[in-house]
Design an enzyme around this catalytic site. Structure first.
Site, PDB file in Angstrom:
ATOM      1  N   GLU A 164       0.798  -1.233   0.000  1.00 42.89           N
ATOM      2  CA  GLU A 164       0.000   0.000   0.000  1.00 42.89           C
ATOM      3  C   GLU A 164       0.833   1.288   0.000  1.00 42.89           C
ATOM      4  OE1 GLU A 164      -1.553  -2.693   0.755  1.00 42.89           O
ATOM      5  OE2 GLU A 164      -3.676  -2.403   0.272  1.00 42.89           O
ATOM      6  N   TYR A 166       3.384   2.075   1.982  1.00 44.98           N
ATOM      7  CA  TYR A 166       3.959   2.453   3.274  1.00 44.98           C
ATOM      8  C   TYR A 166       5.469   2.180   3.266  1.00 44.98           C
ATOM      9  CZ  TYR A 166      -0.827   2.889   5.101  1.00 44.98           C
ATOM     10  OH  TYR A 166      -2.133   3.268   5.333  1.00 44.98           O
ATOM     11  N   ARG A 214       2.721  -9.013   4.200  1.00 47.25           N
ATOM     12  CA  ARG A 214       1.752  -8.492   3.229  1.00 47.25           C
ATOM     13  C   ARG A 214       2.531  -7.877   2.075  1.00 47.25           C
ATOM     14  NH1 ARG A 214      -4.097  -5.356   4.068  1.00 47.25           N
ATOM     15  NH2 ARG A 214      -4.879  -6.281   2.156  1.00 47.25           N
ATOM     16  N   HIS A 252      -1.734   3.852  -1.779  1.00 50.03           N
ATOM     17  CA  HIS A 252      -2.807   4.809  -1.471  1.00 50.03           C
ATOM     18  C   HIS A 252      -2.871   5.939  -2.493  1.00 50.03           C
ATOM     19  CE1 HIS A 252      -4.441   3.056   2.061  1.00 50.03           C
ATOM     20  NE2 HIS A 252      -3.275   3.020   2.681  1.00 50.03           N
ATOM     21  N   GLN A 339     -18.549   4.060   3.753  1.00 47.67           N
ATOM     22  CA  GLN A 339     -19.122   5.242   4.395  1.00 47.67           C
ATOM     23  C   GLN A 339     -18.963   5.273   5.909  1.00 47.67           C
ATOM     24  OE1 GLN A 339     -22.612   5.142   1.321  1.00 47.67           O
ATOM     25  NE2 GLN A 339     -23.124   6.624   2.887  1.00 47.67           N
TER      26      GLN A 339
HETATM   27  N1  FMN Z   1      -4.963  -2.735   5.701  1.00 42.46           N
HETATM   28  C1  FMN Z   1      -3.799  -2.868   6.368  1.00 42.46           C
HETATM   29  O1  FMN Z   1      -2.922  -3.587   5.908  1.00 42.46           O
HETATM   30  N2  FMN Z   1      -3.591  -2.216   7.564  1.00 42.46           N
HETATM   31  C2  FMN Z   1      -4.546  -1.425   8.142  1.00 42.46           C
HETATM   32  O2  FMN Z   1      -4.335  -0.876   9.228  1.00 42.46           O
HETATM   33  C3  FMN Z   1      -5.778  -1.276   7.444  1.00 42.46           C
HETATM   34  N3  FMN Z   1      -6.767  -0.510   7.960  1.00 42.46           N
HETATM   35  C4  FMN Z   1      -7.995  -0.489   7.350  1.00 42.46           C
HETATM   36  C5  FMN Z   1      -9.050   0.190   7.965  1.00 42.46           C
HETATM   37  C6  FMN Z   1     -10.322   0.151   7.419  1.00 42.46           C
HETATM   38  C7  FMN Z   1     -11.457   0.841   8.110  1.00 42.46           C
HETATM   39  C8  FMN Z   1     -10.538  -0.551   6.200  1.00 42.46           C
HETATM   40  C9  FMN Z   1     -11.898  -0.623   5.576  1.00 42.46           C
HETATM   41  C10 FMN Z   1      -9.489  -1.198   5.579  1.00 42.46           C
HETATM   42  C11 FMN Z   1      -8.205  -1.186   6.130  1.00 42.46           C
HETATM   43  N4  FMN Z   1      -7.150  -1.884   5.540  1.00 42.46           N
HETATM   44  C12 FMN Z   1      -5.949  -1.977   6.212  1.00 42.46           C
HETATM   45  C13 FMN Z   1      -7.332  -2.605   4.249  1.00 42.46           C
HETATM   46  C14 FMN Z   1      -7.940  -3.981   4.464  1.00 42.46           C
HETATM   47  O3  FMN Z   1      -7.037  -4.837   5.123  1.00 42.46           O
HETATM   48  C15 FMN Z   1      -8.345  -4.630   3.126  1.00 42.46           C
HETATM   49  O4  FMN Z   1      -7.220  -4.770   2.319  1.00 42.46           O
HETATM   50  C16 FMN Z   1      -9.375  -3.845   2.348  1.00 42.46           C
HETATM   51  O5  FMN Z   1     -10.405  -3.411   3.201  1.00 42.46           O
HETATM   52  C17 FMN Z   1      -9.974  -4.666   1.201  1.00 42.46           C
HETATM   53  O6  FMN Z   1     -10.489  -5.876   1.664  1.00 42.46           O
HETATM   54  P1  FMN Z   1     -12.062  -6.120   1.951  1.00 42.46           P
HETATM   55  O7  FMN Z   1     -12.789  -5.878   0.654  1.00 42.46           O
HETATM   56  O8  FMN Z   1     -12.141  -7.541   2.410  1.00 42.46           O
HETATM   57  O9  FMN Z   1     -12.496  -5.151   2.996  1.00 42.46           O
END
Ligand code: FMN
Length: 671
Positions: A164, A166, A214, A252, A339
């Site tokens: 991502e 980072y 990851r 990002h 949202q």
């Molecule tokens: N991914 C990380 O690797 N570290 C994080 O701290 C992190 N924080 C997240 C916080 C929120 C509220 C959301 C929605 C996602 C975050 N993600 C983070 C990304 C998720 O791990 C995941 O890759 C992303 O939501 C897509 O997967 P999903 O469709 O199953 O939600």
């Protein structure tokens, strides 16, 4: 039903009960005073629901790595002690949990930020300090200490966040690493930081500790990794001691949607499958996998060894139990709207879930059996009425739900027809099933009057009667060419070739997207989605970028707003850019700061900065807000009834399903 999903995975020193990992989500609770106790309740419920392994939200290994000022770090035993309620609660409930270590690098929203190079991120307000060679070593030490403290706190392992965009990812990509020491230059040097972290964490933690890396399998930025490099890194991670390889998709700053609702389900599983062929470690597929069927298909077709679902576990903590018990039709499906989760976290608030407002509020919002069974009428089966009626019935109340239309859903029936919002169908299906399960008496096609409601057969009445489009006072508004957004989308009235859209809020954007499309939604067609956004599944260029191919707009559309400034300012923090990019790519014209003069046969006459303009239009669509429908309120109150107003009937300014569902559940919890 799901043999692959429920087959255990033996990791040698421990076994995962099934193939599902709850993906990492920073919820905001990590940074709050009583946050870890609240997190304990949040994760315990998910562990009890049967997920194989939980990954926490990212925790920084040192102060410079925090995502923002005040966000969580793990550097001392005292800080580690605070995590104990979380690990204890998960273990008590039969689960396993690993802590994610995330160093935000140049994405950190604080002035202390660091990076392997000197460049500032396009999405950051601060320039980073370029790490010296000594500081690089120190940062690796921070990761190792953090992992040891995670073990001390009772975690079953750690996930090292390498994607991502980072810090770790910044070392790996040439565009963010312009160093000329052993940490920069050729690829071997650029991945040294990642490999050393994993190697030394494994060395420190011993063999019986889960270590997930990851890996950014698809950077989606220029100057990102090539696929050969991704394979090389995957192999290095095997020998460095990783247990599992998780997938990371897109930086990002990438301008390609990767998790929004418009992204097709499992849209990026292809890249995990490609890597799987080259490594022997189990690999985890992620992003937009939200049903047991999709997960089972990916596993059984060899895309991956494990599935990560993050937001689906906000939406339904019982996802796995329901799938196992042949009750998949009871799962509250994640609609990927962002949202209530990501959009909230980005503005420093606690995450929750639009379709499940209990998420992250487990200790303060509880649905318990009612002390006395009451007879409750809920009027209106939109999002607010549905959530209120089904929650009240679950508590044991005797609930009658009146709906004037023949189908439930209210404004969701409009949303579900917008290309890219097809997931909204699932929330309606969920509520239909909940109505059956909870015994709500649904009377649809009935516009109930105050006389029936007030004769005393109900103890309390909930008005969730919704909204009606606001009709602005413009000369010519009564012409046949003027339609409301509801007439256009819900009633599918015929719309001409040249369109003026009055109002550029969320609905104005939705309607413009709806009217600009002529073919099948890209969300339902992954190949077209990839072509639209320039995602190259052949992976010919670094980062996996290809060229974008935009379908021209089906109509000539102009979207207007009275407010000066950019249109779409009020759209969701993490998704607004997608909608703005879509309309721009389709050449939808936007105009701000307009005064509406009149509508006539020629079109819409406006003034902008004192200049008169005419927008030629065959159809004028009104997206100028809405008004509450609550004519039952006064007569019922006058008759002495206990009446509650929720959803759009309460506040209509900006249609907000998150607020509507939350209000419905919170009222039902107290009835
Ligand atoms: N991914 C990380 O690797 N570290 C994080 O701290 C992190 N924080 C997240 C916080 C929120 C509220 C959301 C929605 C996602 C975050 N993600 C983070 C990304 C998720 O791990 C995941 O890759 C992303 O939501 C897509 O997967 P999903 O469709 O199953 O939600």
């Amino acid at each position: 039903r799901y043999p692959a999903l429920f087959s255990p995975l033996d990791l040698g020193f421990t076994t995962l009960n099934n193939r599902v990992i709850m993906g990492s989500m920073h919820t905001g609770l990590e940074d709050e005073p009583d946050g870890f106790n609240r997190l304990a309740a949040f994760y315990a419920e998910r562990a009890a629901g049967g997920v194989g392994l939980i990954v926490t939200g990212g925790i920084a290994p040192g102060a410079a790595g925090r995502t923002g000022p005040g966000s969580a770090v793990l550097m001392t035993e005292a800080q580690a002690e605070k995590h104990r309620p979380v690990t204890d609660a998960v273990h008590r409930n039969g689960g396993k949990i690993v802590m994610q270590i995330l160093h935000a690098g140049r994405y950190s929203a604080q002035s202390l930020l660091v990076s392997p190079g000197s460049g500032q991120a396009p999405i950051s307000s601060f320039a980073p300090h370029m790490l010296t060679a000594g500081e690089v070593e120190q940062t690796i030490g921070d990761f190792v200490r953090c992992a040891a403290l995670a073990r001390f706190a009772g975690y079953d392992g750690v996930e090292i966040m390498g994607s991502e965009g980072y810090l770790i990812n910044e070392f790996i990509a040439s565009q963010t690493n312009d160093r000329d020491d052993k940490w920069g230059g050729p690829y071997e040097n650029r991945i040294r930081f990642a490999v050393e972290i994993v190697r030394r964490v494994r060395e420190g933690a011993g063999p019986d500790f889960i270590l997930i890396y990851r890996l950014s399998m698809l950077d989606l930025v220029s100057g990102g990794s090539t696929f050969e490099e991704v394979i090389q890194l995957g192999k290095k991670m095997e020998s460095a001691g990783a247990t599992l390889l998780n997938t990371g998709i897109g930086w990002h700053e990438a301008r390609i949607p990767t998790i929004a609702t418009c992204v097709p389900r499992a849209a990026f599983a292809w890249v995990t499958k490609r890597l799987r062929a080259h490594v022997s470690l189990p690999v985890v597929a992620t992003n937009r996998i939200n049903t047991p069927e999709v997960a089972e298909t990916l596993l059984s077709e060899g895309y991956c060894d494990l599935i990560s679902m993050a937001r689906p576990f906000l939406a339904d903590p019982q996802f796995m139990r329901k799938a196992r018990d042949n009750r998949a039709d009871e799962i509250n499906i994640c609609i990927a709207c962002n949202q209530a989760c990501l959009d909230q976290v980005f503005v420093g608030k606690t995450a929750s879930c639009l379709v499940n407002p209990l998420a992250c509020h487990e200790t303060e919002l509880m649905i318990v059996p009612a002390a006395h069974r009451k007879r409750i009428a809920v009027v209106g089966a939109g999002p607010a009425g549905l959530s209120c009626a089904t929650t009240a019935a679950r508590r044991g109340h005797d609930v009658t739900l009146y709906e004037a239309a023949t189908e439930i859903g209210g404004q969701f029936n409009i949303a579900k027809k917008i290309p890219g919002k097809e997931e909204f169908h699932n929330t309606l299906a969920y509520f239909r099933r909940q109505i059956e399960l909870t015994g709500v008496k649904l009377l649809s096609g009935i516009r109930v009057g105050a006389e029936i409601l007030s004769v005393g057969s109900f103890d309390e009445i909930v008005l969730a009667t919704g909204v009606t489009p606001r009709i602005p006072n413009i000369e010519g508004i009564g012409l046949a060419k003027v339609l409301t957004y509801a007439e256009v989308v819900r009633d599918e009235r015929i719309v001409g070739q040249r369109v003026a859209v009055i109002g550029a809020g969320g609905i104005g954007f939705d309607v413009s997207e709806y009217l600009s499309r002529s073919s099948e939604s890209e969300t339902l067609n992954p190949a077209r989605f990839n072509a639209r956004w320039g995602i190259d599944t052949e992976y010919r260029l670094p980062g996996g970028l290809g060229s974008e191919c935009v379908e021209p707009s089906a109509r000539e559309i102009t979207m207007l707003q009275r407010k000066p400034g950019k249109t779409g300012e009020g759209l969701g923090r993490t998704t607004g850019w997608i909608h703005r990019a879509e309309l721009k790519a389709r050449r939808v014209m936007t105009m701000s700061g307009v005064t509406y003069r009149r509508i006539d046969e020629a079109g819409l006459h406006v003034a902008i900065a004192g200049q008169d303009r005419m927008i030629p239009a065959d159809t004028v669509v009104l997206c100028a807000g809405q008004e509450s429908l609550r004519e039952l309120y006064q007569p019922l109150s006058d008759a002495g009834c206990i009446v509650h107003l929720i959803g759009g009937a309460d506040v209509a300014v900006e249609l907000d399903a998150r607020r509507a569902i939350d209000q419905g559940v919170r009222l039902a919890a107290l009835l």
